[in-house]
Motif scaffolding. Structure first.
Motif, PDB file in Angstrom:
ATOM      1  N   GLY A 159       3.234  14.622 153.423  1.00 51.64           N
ATOM      2  CA  GLY A 159       4.652  14.671 153.741  1.00 51.64           C
ATOM      3  C   GLY A 159       4.875  14.749 155.237  1.00 51.64           C
ATOM      4  N   ARG A 160       6.090  15.099 155.614  1.00 47.70           N
ATOM      5  CA  ARG A 160       6.431  15.133 157.036  1.00 47.70           C
ATOM      6  C   ARG A 160       5.771  16.332 157.725  1.00 47.70           C
ATOM      7  NH1 ARG A 160      10.558  18.682 158.499  1.00 47.70           N
ATOM      8  NH2 ARG A 160      11.580  19.781 156.771  1.00 47.70           N
ATOM      9  N   PHE A 161       5.487  16.157 159.006  1.00 45.90           N
ATOM     10  CA  PHE A 161       4.905  17.213 159.830  1.00 45.90           C
ATOM     11  C   PHE A 161       6.019  18.180 160.238  1.00 45.90           C
ATOM     12  CE2 PHE A 161       3.605  18.952 163.944  1.00 45.90           C
ATOM     13  CZ  PHE A 161       2.305  19.351 163.684  1.00 45.90           C
ATOM     14  N   VAL A 162       5.725  19.477 160.157  1.00 43.32           N
ATOM     15  CA  VAL A 162       6.687  20.510 160.538  1.00 43.32           C
ATOM     16  C   VAL A 162       6.154  21.256 161.745  1.00 43.32           C
ATOM     17  CG1 VAL A 162       7.923  22.580 159.803  1.00 43.32           C
ATOM     18  CG2 VAL A 162       7.452  20.755 158.146  1.00 43.32           C
ATOM     19  N   GLY A 163       6.871  21.205 162.857  1.00 38.38           N
ATOM     20  CA  GLY A 163       6.450  21.890 164.062  1.00 38.38           C
ATOM     21  C   GLY A 163       6.615  23.397 163.954  1.00 38.38           C
ATOM     22  N   THR A 164       5.686  24.159 164.545  1.00 40.15           N
ATOM     23  CA  THR A 164       5.747  25.621 164.560  1.00 40.15           C
ATOM     24  C   THR A 164       5.427  26.125 165.973  1.00 40.15           C
ATOM     25  OG1 THR A 164       3.404  25.823 163.926  1.00 40.15           O
ATOM     26  CG2 THR A 164       5.029  25.792 162.149  1.00 40.15           C
ATOM     27  N   PRO A 165       5.878  27.340 166.306  1.00 41.00           N
ATOM     28  CA  PRO A 165       5.612  27.868 167.644  1.00 41.00           C
ATOM     29  C   PRO A 165       4.159  28.250 167.874  1.00 41.00           C
ATOM     30  CG  PRO A 165       6.761  29.486 166.292  1.00 41.00           C
ATOM     31  CD  PRO A 165       6.770  28.205 165.530  1.00 41.00           C
ATOM     32  N   GLU A 166       3.406  28.478 166.799  1.00 38.48           N
ATOM     33  CA  GLU A 166       1.981  28.775 166.887  1.00 38.48           C
ATOM     34  C   GLU A 166       1.228  27.814 165.982  1.00 38.48           C
ATOM     35  OE1 GLU A 166       0.610  33.059 167.035  1.00 38.48           O
ATOM     36  OE2 GLU A 166       2.549  33.314 166.055  1.00 38.48           O
ATOM     37  N   GLY A 167      -0.020  27.576 166.298  1.00 38.23           N
ATOM     38  CA  GLY A 167      -0.816  26.739 165.427  1.00 38.23           C
ATOM     39  C   GLY A 167      -2.052  26.178 166.114  1.00 38.23           C
ATOM     40  N   PRO A 168      -3.183  26.171 165.404  1.00 34.87           N
ATOM     41  CA  PRO A 168      -3.294  26.670 164.028  1.00 34.87           C
ATOM     42  C   PRO A 168      -3.286  28.197 163.985  1.00 34.87           C
ATOM     43  CG  PRO A 168      -5.432  25.948 164.834  1.00 34.87           C
ATOM     44  CD  PRO A 168      -4.438  25.575 165.899  1.00 34.87           C
ATOM     45  N   VAL A 169      -2.785  28.759 162.875  1.00 30.09           N
ATOM     46  CA  VAL A 169      -2.710  30.211 162.722  1.00 30.09           C
ATOM     47  C   VAL A 169      -3.682  30.666 161.637  1.00 30.09           C
ATOM     48  CG1 VAL A 169      -0.323  30.329 163.506  1.00 30.09           C
ATOM     49  CG2 VAL A 169      -0.788  30.033 161.066  1.00 30.09           C
ATOM     50  N   PRO A 170      -4.146  31.915 161.719  1.00 26.28           N
ATOM     51  CA  PRO A 170      -5.110  32.405 160.743  1.00 26.28           C
ATOM     52  C   PRO A 170      -4.513  32.842 159.421  1.00 26.28           C
ATOM     53  CG  PRO A 170      -4.676  34.093 162.382  1.00 26.28           C
ATOM     54  CD  PRO A 170      -3.940  32.865 162.831  1.00 26.28           C
ATOM     55  N   PHE A 171      -3.178  33.000 159.385  1.00 31.35           N
ATOM     56  CA  PHE A 171      -2.539  33.483 158.155  1.00 31.35           C
ATOM     57  C   PHE A 171      -1.381  32.574 157.756  1.00 31.35           C
ATOM     58  CE2 PHE A 171      -4.126  37.265 160.433  1.00 31.35           C
ATOM     59  CZ  PHE A 171      -5.098  37.660 159.511  1.00 31.35           C
ATOM     60  N   LEU A 172      -1.370  32.193 156.482  1.00 34.64           N
ATOM     61  CA  LEU A 172      -0.312  31.373 155.921  1.00 34.64           C
ATOM     62  C   LEU A 172      -0.176  31.785 154.458  1.00 34.64           C
ATOM     63  CD1 LEU A 172       1.466  29.081 157.068  1.00 34.64           C
ATOM     64  CD2 LEU A 172      -0.126  27.447 156.035  1.00 34.64           C
ATOM     65  N   ILE A 173       1.007  32.276 154.065  1.00 39.58           N
ATOM     66  CA  ILE A 173       1.196  32.805 152.724  1.00 39.58           C
ATOM     67  C   ILE A 173       2.508  32.306 152.141  1.00 39.58           C
ATOM     68  CG2 ILE A 173      -0.156  34.897 153.171  1.00 39.58           C
ATOM     69  CD1 ILE A 173       2.566  36.350 153.503  1.00 39.58           C
ATOM     70  N   CYS A 174       2.655  32.474 150.829  1.00 39.40           N
ATOM     71  CA  CYS A 174       3.889  32.121 150.132  1.00 39.40           C
ATOM     72  C   CYS A 174       4.464  33.375 149.504  1.00 39.40           C
ATOM     73  CB  CYS A 174       3.603  31.074 149.060  1.00 39.40           C
ATOM     74  SG  CYS A 174       5.092  30.389 148.283  1.00 39.40           S
ATOM     75  N   ALA A 175       5.649  33.776 149.941  1.00 38.95           N
ATOM     76  CA  ALA A 175       6.299  34.986 149.453  1.00 38.95           C
ATOM     77  C   ALA A 175       7.548  34.592 148.667  1.00 38.95           C
ATOM     78  CB  ALA A 175       6.658  35.911 150.610  1.00 38.95           C
ATOM     79  N   ASN A 176       7.402  34.493 147.341  1.00 42.76           N
ATOM     80  CA  ASN A 176       8.529  34.170 146.467  1.00 42.76           C
ATOM     81  C   ASN A 176       9.198  32.851 146.862  1.00 42.76           C
ATOM     82  OD1 ASN A 176      10.088  34.936 144.176  1.00 42.76           O
ATOM     83  ND2 ASN A 176      11.767  35.557 145.532  1.00 42.76           N
ATOM     84  N   GLY A 177       8.389  31.837 147.156  1.00 41.89           N
ATOM     85  CA  GLY A 177       8.908  30.530 147.508  1.00 41.89           C
ATOM     86  C   GLY A 177       9.219  30.342 148.977  1.00 41.89           C
ATOM     87  N   VAL A 178       8.991  31.371 149.790  1.00 37.05           N
ATOM     88  CA  VAL A 178       9.208  31.296 151.231  1.00 37.05           C
ATOM     89  C   VAL A 178       7.853  31.251 151.922  1.00 37.05           C
ATOM     90  CG1 VAL A 178      10.162  32.456 153.262  1.00 37.05           C
ATOM     91  CG2 VAL A 178      11.403  32.512 151.085  1.00 37.05           C
ATOM     92  N   LEU A 179       7.674  30.281 152.792  1.00 30.46           N
ATOM     93  CA  LEU A 179       6.423  30.124 153.523  1.00 30.46           C
ATOM     94  C   LEU A 179       6.473  30.963 154.795  1.00 30.46           C
ATOM     95  CD1 LEU A 179       3.751  28.388 153.545  1.00 30.46           C
ATOM     96  CD2 LEU A 179       4.987  26.849 155.088  1.00 30.46           C
ATOM     97  N   ALA A 180       5.419  31.751 155.024  1.00 25.35           N
ATOM     98  CA  ALA A 180       5.343  32.575 156.228  1.00 25.35           C
ATOM     99  C   ALA A 180       3.948  32.463 156.818  1.00 25.35           C
ATOM    100  CB  ALA A 180       5.668  34.033 155.910  1.00 25.35           C
ATOM    101  N   GLY A 181       3.883  32.439 158.129  1.00 26.20           N
ATOM    102  CA  GLY A 181       2.581  32.347 158.787  1.00 26.20           C
ATOM    103  C   GLY A 181       2.650  32.880 160.191  1.00 26.20           C
ATOM    104  N   GLY A 182       1.480  33.040 160.802  1.00 24.81           N
ATOM    105  CA  GLY A 182       1.438  33.500 162.173  1.00 24.81           C
ATOM    106  C   GLY A 182       0.105  34.098 162.542  1.00 24.81           C
ATOM    107  N   GLY A 183       0.044  34.584 163.760  1.00 22.05           N
ATOM    108  CA  GLY A 183      -1.146  35.235 164.275  1.00 22.05           C
ATOM    109  C   GLY A 183      -0.800  36.517 165.005  1.00 22.05           C
ATOM    110  N   ARG A 184       0.377  36.539 165.635  1.00 24.37           N
ATOM    111  CA  ARG A 184       0.892  37.750 166.296  1.00 24.37           C
ATOM    112  C   ARG A 184       2.327  38.005 165.832  1.00 24.37           C
ATOM    113  NH1 ARG A 184      -0.640  40.687 170.855  1.00 24.37           N
ATOM    114  NH2 ARG A 184      -2.300  39.182 171.288  1.00 24.37           N
TER     115      ARG A 184
END
Length: 233
Positions: A159-184
């Motif tokens: 699918g389409r690429f989604v830009g993020t302020p960090e990346g690659p990050v060590p943590f990426l999870i799904c919380a009740n249909g919401v995607l969350a990720g980061g490193g700090r």
């Protein structure tokens, strides 16, 4: 709550709970409803919804959950947890890099190449640094340099690429249909709602050591202190 409970005597290295709502029909030799699983040094453990041990089996690795199933994942193979005390057939994962569970399907990448495997088709991810990956809102998400790669969990189509302020990050999870990720800090995206990505500043002096999804909340464990920040997403 300690950020690294594995070093405490009597504690399991990891524990995950698998909800069965929306999980579809049970496969053969399926897990009992509400099963918990944990991994210690060389064994995987089945527990009931109250944390009472049910059974264990030899396995050197960790437990990963998603889509109503739990898998035991080692350095180069994985096995799905079936009824207490029983592991499914081994799945070879040569030079495993990252993986994500989607029910009876295990998506994975290898350190030897740039292919995504485990879905209906192999996908060439291109030569770029990769971080964590997870399944959320009908898609597989892979953290890479500058953003997220999205692959349909149904067709395997990129699918389409989604830009993020960090990346690659060590943590990426799904919380009740919401995607969350980061490193700090954390970035959050609700794909099904079409909401734009936004950043949650945690104000930490050290990077995150662990991130866990729990319903509509994210537990973020800083590396420099034995506590968690509970973030509503």
């Amino acid at each position: 709550m300690a950020a690294t409970p594995a070093g405490v005597p009597g504690m399991l290295a990891e524990t995950v709970v698998v909800p069965r709502s929306f999980a579809g029909p049970y496969p053969s030799n399926s897990l009992p409803k509400g099963t918990l699983a944990g991994a210690s040094r060389d064994r995987v453990h089945w527990l009931d919804p109250y944390g009472v041990p049910l059974a264990d089996a030899p396995f050197d690795g960790r437990v990963v959950a998603g889509g109503g199933e739990i898998w035991a994942v080692g350095d180069d193979l994985a096995r799905r947890l079936a009824e207490p005390g029983h592991l499914g057939e081994p799945l070879d994962l040569p030079a495993l890099d990252q993986c994500a569970v989607e029910g009876e399907r295990l998506w994975w990448t290898s350190k030897r190449d740039n292919l995504l495997r485990g879905g209906p088709r192999e996908v060439d991810l291109g030569r770029r640094k990769r971080g964590a990956m997870t399944v959320c809102a009908g898609s597989l998400w892979i953290s890479v340099t500058g953003g997220l790669l999205r692959v349909s969990a149904w067709s395997g189509e990129p699918g389409r690429f989604v830009g993020t302020p960090e990346g690659p990050v060590p943590f990426l999870i799904c919380a009740n249909g919401v995607l969350a990720g980061g490193g700090r800090d954390l970035f959050v995206l609700a794909p099904a709602a079409g909401a734009p990505l936004h950043v949650i500043r945690l104000g930490l002096d050290a990077p995150l050591a662990l991130v866990i999804a729990a319903g509509k909340h994210v537990w973020a464990f800083p590396a420099d202190r034995p506590e968690a920040l509970i973030v509503s997403v």
